[in-house]
Enzyme design. Structure first.
Site, PDB file in Angstrom:
ATOM      1  CB  SER A 114      -0.910   0.012   1.234  1.00 56.89           C
ATOM      2  OG  SER A 114      -1.582   1.247   1.309  1.00 56.89           O
ATOM      3  CE  LYS A 161     -11.724  -0.264  -0.840  1.00 57.58           C
ATOM      4  NZ  LYS A 161     -11.801   0.408  -2.151  1.00 57.58           N
ATOM      5  CB  ALA A 201     -20.286  -5.471 -11.366  1.00 54.79           C
TER       6      ALA A 201
HETATM    7  P1  NDP Z   1     -13.437  -6.722  -6.262  1.00 51.11           P
HETATM    8  O1  NDP Z   1     -12.773  -7.990  -5.861  1.00 51.11           O
HETATM    9  O2  NDP Z   1     -14.553  -6.181  -5.441  1.00 51.11           O
HETATM   10  O3  NDP Z   1     -14.013  -6.879  -7.764  1.00 51.11           O
HETATM   11  C1  NDP Z   1     -13.212  -7.415  -8.775  1.00 51.11           C
HETATM   12  C2  NDP Z   1     -13.912  -7.259 -10.098  1.00 51.11           C
HETATM   13  O4  NDP Z   1     -13.011  -7.661 -11.138  1.00 51.11           O
HETATM   14  C3  NDP Z   1     -15.158  -8.122 -10.247  1.00 51.11           C
HETATM   15  O5  NDP Z   1     -16.117  -7.417 -11.004  1.00 51.11           O
HETATM   16  C4  NDP Z   1     -14.631  -9.346 -11.017  1.00 51.11           C
HETATM   17  O6  NDP Z   1     -15.616 -10.010 -11.783  1.00 51.11           O
HETATM   18  C5  NDP Z   1     -13.647  -8.674 -11.948  1.00 51.11           C
HETATM   19  N1  NDP Z   1     -12.607  -9.573 -12.464  1.00 51.11           N
HETATM   20  C6  NDP Z   1     -11.602 -10.133 -11.773  1.00 51.11           C
HETATM   21  N2  NDP Z   1     -10.821 -10.885 -12.586  1.00 51.11           N
HETATM   22  C7  NDP Z   1     -11.358 -10.777 -13.830  1.00 51.11           C
HETATM   23  C8  NDP Z   1     -11.010 -11.302 -15.104  1.00 51.11           C
HETATM   24  N3  NDP Z   1      -9.956 -12.132 -15.272  1.00 51.11           N
HETATM   25  N4  NDP Z   1     -11.771 -10.990 -16.170  1.00 51.11           N
HETATM   26  C9  NDP Z   1     -12.855 -10.177 -16.029  1.00 51.11           C
HETATM   27  N5  NDP Z   1     -13.233  -9.640 -14.840  1.00 51.11           N
HETATM   28  C10 NDP Z   1     -12.491  -9.940 -13.750  1.00 51.11           C
HETATM   29  O7  NDP Z   1     -12.241  -5.664  -6.396  1.00 51.11           O
HETATM   30  P2  NDP Z   1     -12.369  -4.070  -6.291  1.00 51.11           P
HETATM   31  O8  NDP Z   1     -13.577  -3.674  -7.035  1.00 51.11           O
HETATM   32  O9  NDP Z   1     -12.244  -3.640  -4.893  1.00 51.11           O
HETATM   33  O10 NDP Z   1     -11.040  -3.581  -7.048  1.00 51.11           O
HETATM   34  C11 NDP Z   1     -10.960  -3.591  -8.465  1.00 51.11           C
HETATM   35  C12 NDP Z   1      -9.676  -2.874  -8.896  1.00 51.11           C
HETATM   36  O11 NDP Z   1      -9.758  -1.479  -8.569  1.00 51.11           O
HETATM   37  C13 NDP Z   1      -8.421  -3.413  -8.220  1.00 51.11           C
HETATM   38  O12 NDP Z   1      -7.417  -3.500  -9.172  1.00 51.11           O
HETATM   39  C14 NDP Z   1      -8.067  -2.323  -7.209  1.00 51.11           C
HETATM   40  O13 NDP Z   1      -6.683  -2.258  -6.962  1.00 51.11           O
HETATM   41  C15 NDP Z   1      -8.545  -1.077  -7.934  1.00 51.11           C
HETATM   42  N6  NDP Z   1      -8.848   0.048  -7.028  1.00 51.11           N
HETATM   43  C16 NDP Z   1      -8.144   1.210  -7.176  1.00 51.11           C
HETATM   44  C17 NDP Z   1      -8.387   2.290  -6.365  1.00 51.11           C
HETATM   45  C18 NDP Z   1      -7.604   3.555  -6.557  1.00 51.11           C
HETATM   46  O14 NDP Z   1      -7.670   4.434  -5.688  1.00 51.11           O
HETATM   47  N7  NDP Z   1      -6.885   3.716  -7.656  1.00 51.11           N
HETATM   48  C19 NDP Z   1      -9.407   2.245  -5.301  1.00 51.11           C
HETATM   49  C20 NDP Z   1     -10.137   0.972  -5.252  1.00 51.11           C
HETATM   50  C21 NDP Z   1      -9.832  -0.079  -6.078  1.00 51.11           C
HETATM   51  P3  NDP Z   1     -16.514 -11.187 -11.125  1.00 51.11           P
HETATM   52  O15 NDP Z   1     -17.638 -10.495 -10.427  1.00 51.11           O
HETATM   53  O16 NDP Z   1     -16.937 -11.986 -12.290  1.00 51.11           O
HETATM   54  O17 NDP Z   1     -15.619 -11.951 -10.194  1.00 51.11           O
END
Ligand code: NDP
Length: 277
Positions: free
Chosen positions: A18, A69, A132
Site C-alpha cells: 500500500s 471494505k 461490478a
Molecule cells: P473486487 O474484488 O470487489 O471486484 C473485482 C472485479 O473484477 C469483479 O467485477 C470481477 O468479476 C472482476 N474480475 C476479476 N478478474 C477478472 C477477469 N480475469 N476478467 C474479467 N473480470 C475480472 O475488487 P475491487 O472492485 O475492490 O477492485 C478492483 C480494482 O480497482 C483493483 O485492481 C483495485 O486495486 C482497484 N482500485 C483502485 C483504487 C484507486 O484508488 N486507484 C481504489 C479501489 C480499487 P466477477 O464479479 O466476475 O468476479
C-alpha cells in the site's frame, strides 16, 4: 514522535504494497502535522477484532482496502451519504460520542483525478464500466453525478452487473450487458477498467472496437497491474490512457481533509509517486 501523536493505519490483506502510509506522511509533512500512519495486514476472520482493538487503543482513523471494505461498512455505527449508497467503506473515523463513522472516497477521487488533473469534462460521455465489484460500485454514482450520459456495466459474472445497475436505479442512463457481447456492443467515449484482472496477472482480451474516436481509457489499478489495459488502450488510439495512481492520491487527500481539516496539495505528491513508481 511524542506519546500523544495521532495514530492512523490502513487495514487490508495483503496490504504490504500500500502507498497510503507514504501519501499520508507526505501530506502531513506538507501541512506541518505530526502523525503515525502504519499498515495493518489482517485476515478477514480477525478484521472486526483488529478494528475494535485499534480504536479502543486510541487510533484516530483507519483506511480500509481489499478485502475488508464491506465489513468495514457493517462495523460502523453511522455512514456518510457516499458510503451508504455504495455499501462499502474505505475510511473509518471514531466520533466524539464514541461511535464509528464509515465513509467512501473512491468515486470523488476518480472524478477529481479525471476532471481536475486531466481536464476531462465528463458531461455527456457514453461510458463503459468493466467490472461490478467494490470499486465499480464506488465510482458509478460519482460518474453519474458528474454528468456522464450513460453507463453500460459489463462484468464477467452477469448477475453482479445486473445488481449494480439495479442499485444505481437509473434505467434511463444505466444498463448491463454480457461480457461475451463486448465484440458487438459498440464504442464508447470513456472506458473505466474496474476489474482486478491486472492485479491477479490476468489479461482481459478486449476488442479495439470498444474504443471510440478520441476516447478516454482509465484503469483503476496502477503500476504493473495497469500495464496490459493501458497498452491495449494506446494500441486502440485512445486519446488518453490513464492508471489509477491519481485517483489513489485524490482519495487519500479526501481522507486527510476529513481527519485533519486541511486540504493538501495533491499534485506534488502525485508527481513524486509517478517519478518513483
Ligand atoms: P473486487 O474484488 O470487489 O471486484 C473485482 C472485479 O473484477 C469483479 O467485477 C470481477 O468479476 C472482476 N474480475 C476479476 N478478474 C477478472 C477477469 N480475469 N476478467 C474479467 N473480470 C475480472 O475488487 P475491487 O472492485 O475492490 O477492485 C478492483 C480494482 O480497482 C483493483 O485492481 C483495485 O486495486 C482497484 N482500485 C483502485 C483504487 C484507486 O484508488 N486507484 C481504489 C479501489 C480499487 P466477477 O464479479 O466476475 O468476479
Amino acid at each position: 514522535m511524542s506519546d500523544d501523536t495521532l495514530r492512523y493505519t490502513v487495514f487490508g490483506h495483503p496490504v504490504g504494497h500500500s502507498l497510503s502510509p507514504r501519501i499520508h506522511r507526505a501530506f502531513a509533512h506538507q501541512c506541518g502535522i505530526e502523525l503515525d500512519y502504519g499498515i495493518s495486514d489482517v485476515p478477514p476472520d480477525d478484521f472486526a477484532a483488529a478494528v475494535r482493538d485499534f480504536f479502543a487503543g486510541g487510533g484516530a482513523g483507519a483506511n480500509v482496502t481489499v478485502p475488508h471494505k464491506r465489513v468495514a461498512f457493517e462495523l460502523a455505527d453511522n455512514h456518510s451519504e457516499a458510503a451508504r449508497r455504495v455499501g462499502t467503506a474505505n475510511v473509518l473515523t471514531p466520533q466524539a460520542d464514541g461511535s464509528l463513522r464509515a465513509h467512501n472516497t473512491d468515486g470523488d477521487g476518480l472524478v477529481r483525478d479525471l476532471a481536475e488533473r486531466h481536464r476531462v469534462d465528463l458531461r455527456g460521455h457514453d461510458t463503459l464500466l468493466l467490472g461490478a465489484g467494490g470499486a465499480a460500485h464506488g465510482v458509478a454514482w460519482s460518474l453519474l453525478d458528474a454528468g456522464v450520459q450513460r453507463i453500460t456495466v459489463v462484468n464477467r459474472t452477469a448477475a453482479s452487473a445486473d445488481a449494480l445497475c439495479d442499485r444505481l436505479g437509473e434505467p434511463e442512463r444505466v444498463r448491463s450487458r454480457y461480457w461475451d457481447d463486448l465484440d458487438t456492443i459498440g464504442s464508447y467515449d470513456l472506458i473505466i477498467n474496474a476489474t482486478s484482472a491486472g492485479v491477479t496477472g490476468q489479461s482481459l482480451s478486449l476488442p479495439f472496437s470498444l474504443v471510440g474516436a478520441r476516447a478516454f481509457c482509465y484503469d483503476l489499478s496502477y503500476g504493473a497491474a495497469a500495464t496490459d489495459f493501458l497498452a491495449w488502450a494506446r494500441a486502440a488510439n485512445a486519446r488518453l490512457a490513464l492508471d489509477g495512481l491519481g485517483m489513489l492520491v485524490e482519495t487519500a487527500a479526501d481522507t486527510f481533509e476529513l481527519w485533519h481539516g486541511k486540504r493538501p496539495d495533491t499534485e506534488v505528491v502525485y508527481r513524486q509517486l509517478r517519478s518513483t513508481s
